[in-house]
Design an enzyme around this catalytic site. Structure first.
Site, PDB file in Angstrom:
ATOM      1  N   GLN A 135      38.909  38.147  37.035  1.00 46.96           N
ATOM      2  CA  GLN A 135      37.916  37.429  37.830  1.00 46.96           C
ATOM      3  C   GLN A 135      37.953  35.940  37.473  1.00 46.96           C
ATOM      4  O   GLN A 135      37.927  35.567  36.303  1.00 46.96           O
ATOM      5  CB  GLN A 135      36.509  38.014  37.570  1.00 46.96           C
ATOM      6  CG  GLN A 135      35.417  37.439  38.438  1.00 46.96           C
ATOM      7  CD  GLN A 135      35.591  37.765  39.920  1.00 46.96           C
ATOM      8  OE1 GLN A 135      36.111  38.812  40.282  1.00 46.96           O
ATOM      9  NE2 GLN A 135      35.167  36.859  40.787  1.00 46.96           N
ATOM     10  N   LYS A 180      33.265  45.373  42.657  1.00 46.95           N
ATOM     11  CA  LYS A 180      34.666  45.792  42.791  1.00 46.95           C
ATOM     12  C   LYS A 180      34.879  47.160  42.132  1.00 46.95           C
ATOM     13  O   LYS A 180      35.578  48.014  42.668  1.00 46.95           O
ATOM     14  CB  LYS A 180      35.598  44.735  42.172  1.00 46.95           C
ATOM     15  CG  LYS A 180      35.685  43.479  43.032  1.00 46.95           C
ATOM     16  CD  LYS A 180      36.354  42.292  42.330  1.00 46.95           C
ATOM     17  CE  LYS A 180      36.276  41.064  43.230  1.00 46.95           C
ATOM     18  NZ  LYS A 180      36.769  39.834  42.586  1.00 46.95           N
ATOM     19  N   ASP A 199      45.360  40.339  43.777  1.00 46.65           N
ATOM     20  CA  ASP A 199      44.750  39.131  44.347  1.00 46.65           C
ATOM     21  C   ASP A 199      45.743  38.343  45.206  1.00 46.65           C
ATOM     22  O   ASP A 199      45.340  37.517  46.026  1.00 46.65           O
ATOM     23  CB  ASP A 199      44.292  38.195  43.214  1.00 46.65           C
ATOM     24  CG  ASP A 199      42.829  38.358  42.858  1.00 46.65           C
ATOM     25  OD1 ASP A 199      42.021  38.648  43.763  1.00 46.65           O
ATOM     26  OD2 ASP A 199      42.494  38.172  41.671  1.00 46.65           O
TER      27      ASP A 199
HETATM   28  N1  GUN Z   1      36.729  34.328  42.190  1.00 49.86           N
HETATM   29  C1  GUN Z   1      36.296  34.039  43.440  1.00 49.86           C
HETATM   30  N2  GUN Z   1      37.028  34.710  44.343  1.00 49.86           N
HETATM   31  C2  GUN Z   1      37.929  35.434  43.665  1.00 49.86           C
HETATM   32  C3  GUN Z   1      38.948  36.347  44.056  1.00 49.86           C
HETATM   33  O1  GUN Z   1      39.194  36.612  45.237  1.00 49.86           O
HETATM   34  N3  GUN Z   1      39.662  36.896  43.033  1.00 49.86           N
HETATM   35  C4  GUN Z   1      39.431  36.603  41.733  1.00 49.86           C
HETATM   36  N4  GUN Z   1      40.199  37.188  40.831  1.00 49.86           N
HETATM   37  N5  GUN Z   1      38.492  35.773  41.345  1.00 49.86           N
HETATM   38  C5  GUN Z   1      37.742  35.195  42.306  1.00 49.86           C
END
Ligand code: GUN
Length: 292
Positions: free
Chosen positions: A99, A55, A122
């Site tokens: 995350q 990311k 998100d």
């Molecule tokens: N963990 C697995 N997928 C995601 C996501 O799309 N966003 C976040 N913040 N954590 C995750």
């Protein structure tokens, strides 16, 4: 039967990121700074570490400012909430992502709620979730947003079709179902307690697998000509390689459209995160300009 169309999420994501990258210099010129994404990782989970690294790399590639905050496993909830609160207050941060999963001693719901809605890239904040379910403007969660883009790219008609989503998570299954419903699909949400799962999935014109179980969607569960979207990312214990929730080699023979793993939904999730960051930035800049 016509040849199966394989949607490359990798190629489409590259195009989306290139389009964003092309827009950023003019935005910097106009607003005085680039979009800024802050990503927080608590703990040392290897998969999460790899996602967070990607990311940050994506953000830099498209010309954003990127901040990655890595915190030890032992970080307390209060410490994490304080960091989020500081990022909320920072007018030069547009997007905040924590995350998931967070370590067990931290309440995930409290963390998600602590992120300012306008910086919730998100789309997990309850206010964003409510807005999605009430068809009001919202930040769409990245993975289902990416899937919708792939369906669009492949020219898949959704209206009036039977869509079956396997999985009912907040991150994928639930928002995916709502987004398909909003395109006028007839949506079924299947899950671990669904009776006769194969019977249900065989009804699908569009089948989305978001369970996290290696190759659980076998060819007998798929109608000939179905569109099959594989959201799963699993490690095959025999080969050590990544593979999806769909038994790709068998299902590719039966589907009309399919997404591979890796190189399918995963890169699209990341590209949509860049889009969401841009949307949050543009909203913030519009507000600032109004206040001028
Ligand atoms: N963990 C697995 N997928 C995601 C996501 O799309 N966003 C976040 N913040 N954590 C995750």
């Amino acid at each position: 039967m016509a040849e199966t169309k394989i949607i490359s999420g990798k190629d489409l994501a590259k195009k989306i990121k290139e389009d964003i990258a092309a827009r950023v210099p003019a935005l910097v010129e106009k607003y005085g700074r680039a979009p800024h994404l802050a990503v927080i990782l608590v703990g040392e989970d290897p998969a999460s570490q790899s996602y967070v690294k990607s990311k940050g790399k994506d953000a830099e590639q498209v010309g954003y400012k990127s901040t990655t905050i890595r915190l030890p496993e032992a970080t307390t909830e209060e410490e994490l909430l304080k960091i989020i609160s500081d990022l909320n207050a920072d007018s030069e941060v547009d997007g905040i992502l924590v995350q998931l999963p967070v370590p067990k001693h931290i309440d995930e719901d409290r963390v998600i709620e602590a992120i300012a809605r306008k910086k919730d890239v998100d789309g997990f904040h309850p206010a964003n979730v409510a807005a999605l379910w009430q068809k009001r403007p919202c930040v769409y969660p990245c993975t289902p947003k990416g899937v919708m883009r792939m369906l669009e790219e492949a020219g898949v008609e959704i209206e009036g079709k039977e869509a079956v989503v396997i999985g009912r998570s907040n991150i994928v299954g639930l928002p995916m179902s709502k987004m398909l419903l909003d395109k006028n699909a007839t949506v079924t949400i299947a899950h671990s307690r669904t009776r006769n799962l194969a019977e249900v999935t065989r009804r699908a014109d569009i089948l989305v697998a978001a369970v996290g179980r290696l190759r659980m969607v076998t060819a007998d569960m798929v109608a000939p000509g179905a569109v099959v979207i594989d959201v799963g990312v699993n490690r095959d214990p025999e080969t050590g390689k990544l593979a999806g929730d769909v038994d790709y080699d068998a299902v590719v023979e039966k589907a009309s459209v399919i997404t591979p793993v890796p190189g399918g939904v995963g890169p699209m999730t990341r590209a949509c995160l860049m889009e969401n960051t841009l949307e949050c930035y543009l909203e913030a800049m519009k507000k600032n300009n109004k206040e001028d």
